[in-house]
Design a protein around this motif. Structure first.
Motif, mmCIF file in Angstrom:
data_model
loop_
_atom_site.group_PDB
_atom_site.id
_atom_site.type_symbol
_atom_site.label_atom_id
_atom_site.label_comp_id
_atom_site.label_asym_id
_atom_site.label_seq_id
_atom_site.Cartn_x
_atom_site.Cartn_y
_atom_site.Cartn_z
ATOM 1 N N CYS A 110 0.881 -1.295 0.051
ATOM 2 C CA CYS A 110 -0.022 0.127 -0.049
ATOM 3 C C CYS A 110 0.916 1.227 0.006
ATOM 4 C CB CYS A 110 -0.789 -0.006 1.096
ATOM 5 S SG CYS A 110 -1.900 1.421 1.497
ATOM 6 N N LEU A 111 1.851 1.421 0.870
ATOM 7 C CA LEU A 111 2.774 2.271 0.848
ATOM 8 C C LEU A 111 3.682 2.624 -0.389
ATOM 9 C CD1 LEU A 111 4.082 2.023 4.679
ATOM 10 C CD2 LEU A 111 2.072 3.389 3.711
ATOM 11 N N ALA A 112 4.151 1.437 -0.954
ATOM 12 C CA ALA A 112 4.908 1.496 -2.143
ATOM 13 C C ALA A 112 4.011 2.113 -3.462
ATOM 14 C CB ALA A 112 5.191 0.165 -2.381
ATOM 15 N N ALA A 113 2.882 1.690 -3.466
ATOM 16 C CA ALA A 113 1.899 2.065 -4.460
ATOM 17 C C ALA A 113 1.723 3.701 -4.202
ATOM 18 C CB ALA A 113 0.570 1.204 -4.433
ATOM 19 N N CYS A 114 1.357 4.196 -3.106
ATOM 20 C CA CYS A 114 1.382 5.407 -2.912
ATOM 21 C C CYS A 114 2.428 6.315 -3.165
ATOM 22 C CB CYS A 114 1.104 5.710 -1.313
ATOM 23 S SG CYS A 114 0.785 7.578 -1.069
ATOM 24 N N GLU A 115 3.607 5.778 -2.835
ATOM 25 C CA GLU A 115 4.744 6.592 -3.284
ATOM 26 C C GLU A 115 5.128 6.609 -4.738
ATOM 27 O OE1 GLU A 115 7.512 6.701 0.591
ATOM 28 O OE2 GLU A 115 7.340 4.750 -0.145
ATOM 29 N N LEU A 116 4.784 5.486 -5.477
ATOM 30 C CA LEU A 116 4.905 5.144 -6.882
ATOM 31 C C LEU A 116 4.086 6.353 -7.512
ATOM 32 C CD1 LEU A 116 5.948 3.845 -9.264
ATOM 33 C CD2 LEU A 116 3.825 2.301 -8.960
ATOM 34 N N VAL A 117 3.114 6.699 -7.192
ATOM 35 C CA VAL A 117 2.225 7.705 -8.026
ATOM 36 C C VAL A 117 2.534 9.085 -7.538
ATOM 37 C CG1 VAL A 117 0.487 5.982 -8.622
ATOM 38 C CG2 VAL A 117 0.188 7.219 -6.289
ATOM 39 N N GLY A 118 3.302 9.488 -6.522
ATOM 40 C CA GLY A 118 3.875 10.688 -6.249
ATOM 41 C C GLY A 118 3.355 11.078 -4.659
ATOM 42 N N GLY A 119 2.543 10.120 -3.811
ATOM 43 C CA GLY A 119 2.320 10.427 -2.661
ATOM 44 C C GLY A 119 3.128 10.360 -1.899
ATOM 45 N N HIS A 120 2.703 10.904 -0.538
ATOM 46 C CA HIS A 120 3.698 10.508 0.415
ATOM 47 C C HIS A 120 3.164 9.602 1.636
ATOM 48 C CE1 HIS A 120 5.807 11.473 4.457
ATOM 49 N NE2 HIS A 120 6.751 12.104 3.601
ATOM 50 N N GLU A 121 4.156 8.690 1.961
ATOM 51 C CA GLU A 121 3.812 7.586 2.696
ATOM 52 C C GLU A 121 2.768 7.807 3.839
ATOM 53 O OE1 GLU A 121 7.053 6.789 6.116
ATOM 54 O OE2 GLU A 121 7.021 5.570 4.172
ATOM 55 N N ASP A 122 2.985 9.049 4.683
ATOM 56 C CA ASP A 122 2.311 9.260 5.774
ATOM 57 C C ASP A 122 0.686 9.156 5.494
ATOM 58 O OD1 ASP A 122 4.500 9.412 7.320
ATOM 59 O OD2 ASP A 122 4.667 11.606 7.245
ATOM 60 N N THR A 123 0.351 9.719 4.229
ATOM 61 C CA THR A 123 -1.253 9.783 3.777
ATOM 62 C C THR A 123 -1.739 8.210 3.756
ATOM 63 O OG1 THR A 123 -0.673 9.957 1.521
ATOM 64 C CG2 THR A 123 -0.704 11.905 2.922
ATOM 65 N N ALA A 124 -0.728 7.425 3.670
ATOM 66 C CA ALA A 124 -1.369 6.069 3.155
ATOM 67 C C ALA A 124 -1.183 5.149 4.306
ATOM 68 C CB ALA A 124 -0.510 5.637 2.154
ATOM 69 N N ILE A 125 -0.570 5.668 5.297
ATOM 70 C CA ILE A 125 -0.211 4.787 6.699
ATOM 71 C C ILE A 125 -1.688 4.295 7.439
ATOM 72 C CG2 ILE A 125 0.615 4.558 9.271
ATOM 73 C CD1 ILE A 125 3.058 5.661 8.084
ATOM 74 N N PRO A 126 -2.726 5.245 7.394
ATOM 75 C CA PRO A 126 -3.726 4.803 8.091
ATOM 76 C C PRO A 126 -4.763 3.582 7.225
ATOM 77 C CG PRO A 126 -3.716 7.218 8.178
ATOM 78 C CD PRO A 126 -2.635 6.630 7.474
ATOM 79 N N MET A 127 -4.499 3.600 5.854
ATOM 80 C CA MET A 127 -5.118 2.642 4.853
ATOM 81 C C MET A 127 -4.195 1.437 4.947
ATOM 82 S SD MET A 127 -7.095 1.519 2.874
ATOM 83 C CE MET A 127 -8.424 2.927 2.366
ATOM 84 N N ALA A 128 -2.906 1.749 5.127
ATOM 85 C CA ALA A 128 -2.012 0.427 5.191
ATOM 86 C C ALA A 128 -2.322 -0.301 6.424
ATOM 87 C CB ALA A 128 -0.601 0.831 5.152
ATOM 88 N N CYS A 129 -2.467 0.193 7.582
ATOM 89 C CA CYS A 129 -2.700 -0.403 8.621
ATOM 90 C C CYS A 129 -4.042 -1.256 8.819
ATOM 91 C CB CYS A 129 -2.796 0.642 10.002
ATOM 92 S SG CYS A 129 -1.064 1.179 10.411
ATOM 93 N N ALA A 130 -5.142 -0.456 8.014
ATOM 94 C CA ALA A 130 -6.365 -0.886 8.167
ATOM 95 C C ALA A 130 -6.371 -2.327 7.247
ATOM 96 C CB ALA A 130 -7.329 0.073 7.211
ATOM 97 N N VAL A 131 -5.527 -2.122 6.307
ATOM 98 C CA VAL A 131 -5.376 -3.588 5.246
ATOM 99 C C VAL A 131 -4.780 -4.518 6.096
ATOM 100 C CG1 VAL A 131 -4.165 -4.602 3.476
ATOM 101 C CG2 VAL A 131 -5.295 -2.456 3.172
#
Length: 353
Positions: A110-131
């Motif tokens: 989840c974090l790797a995909a977020c960063e691949l498209v130009g996002g910052h990992e902090d924004t995806a950590i809640p979703m990553a933890c939910a997964v």
């Protein structure tokens, strides 16, 4: 460093050992990409997966360090998400399984995909933890006597063995609820419509179009002859869908557009099914001690698996083709940003437990 994708091999191509090749295209219909060339080297009996010319500019990537760093961040957030409070027993049960280790492959994807498209990992950590919460829920419930009935998970007694069936069921239920609460309340600096889109994607992956569907068909197939198509359906839904959601949700949260998200979806479908094919192979080739769970259980219960239906050799070939198809989807992206996903595909293919 993942043995299939070393920094040296990624500069030219990745070489994956196998015994021989065969097309298996009938069983790869939903994954086949015509531009993916899988070449047999008869001299050393290996399959070479040509990567993008961009990989010539790929920097040295420290995969193990990357995995450790990302997993540590995920573990800190997971630990804080379930404090030990009343009722004590249910929170002990949740923490027992949620913090039991594990490779954290899904949240890291989840974090790797977020960063691949130009996002910052902090924004995806809640979703990553939910997964990861949902994944843990699925393991707790899958181990129950009414499901796969297992006594061992990650080298420890399963949740229901440690806390009782009633508590294990409630722990899984609580984790499922907490997952969506966590995304909704902890995600920041992301457009609300993207958060809603990601939540819908995650919900679909676990409902009657995802994990539940796969588990139901798996239960109904017990003791019956299952075709390869039926087996593929079970595993695409039971295992692959949640892995797919991890990648897709990361890309959505990171700001990826429709075309980018769908390319990453195809990548994720390949590695999601790959995860289960490798799991089936390990079940018949590794010991319980090596796996951290009961080995040979599927074989003993006459459960349909890829090695049982295809033979061990062809199951390994199928896994190699799935890696090739996954890699093909990454050719569309900047090689440096895609490096974690290249390595994660190889890691899933080469894992030993």
């Amino acid at each position: 460093m993942c043995p299939y994708f070393t920094s040296e091999s990624m500069a030219t191509l990745a070489t994956i050992p196998c015994n021989k090749t065969s097309s298996l295209q009938k069983h790869l219909s939903i994954f086949h990409h015509p531009n993916c060339k899988i070449i047999c080297n008869a001299a050393n009996t290996s399959i070479s997966l040509p990567l993008s010319p961009q990989t010539n500019r790929l920097p040295n990537f420290h995969f193990q360090e990357y995995m450790k760093t990302k997993a540590n961040k995920i573990n800190i957030v997971l630990d804080a998400s379930v404090p030990l409070q009343n009722p004590i027993k249910i929170h002990e049960s949740i923490r027992y399984s949620l913090l039991a280790g594990g490779k954290r492959v899904r949240p890291i994807l989840c974090l790797a995909a977020c960063e691949l498209v130009g996002g910052h990992e902090d924004t995806a950590i809640p979703m990553a933890c939910a997964v990861e919460m949902i994944h843990t829920m699925s393991l707790i419930h899958d181990d129950l006597p009414c499901m796969d009935d297992d006594d061992l998970r990650r080298g420890k007694p399963t949740n229901h063995k440690a806390f009782g069936e009633e508590t294990a069921i409630l722990a899984g239920d609580a984790l499922l609820s907490l997952a969506f609460e966590h995304v909704a309340t902890k995600t920041t600096n992301v457009a609300p419509q993207r958060v809603v889109q990601a939540i819908a994607e995650l919900g679909s992956a676990i409902g009657t179009e995802g994990l539940v569907a796969g588990q139901m068909v798996d239960i109904l197939s017990a003791g019956k002859e299952v075709s390869l198509d039926e087996l593929e359906y079970i595993h695409v839904h039971k295992t692959s869908k949640l892995l797919e959601a991890a990648v897709v949700c990361g890309a959505i949260i990171g700001g990826g557009d429709g075309i980018v998200v769908e390319r990453l979806r195809k990548y994720a479908r390949c590695i999601g099914l790959l995860f289960q094919v490798v799991d089936d192979i390990l079940d018949v080739t590794k010991s319980s001690k090596e796996l951290g769970k009961t080995a040979g259980k599927d074989l003993a219960s006459h459960k349909a698996t890829y090695p049982r239906l295809m033979g061990l050799g062809k199951a390994k070939e199928f896994a190699q083709q799935l890696v090739g198809n996954a890699v093909e989807e990454l050719r569309h992206f900047d090689a440096s940003r895609a490096a974690p996903l290249y390595h994660l595909a190889g890691y899933i293919a080469s894992r030993q437990n």
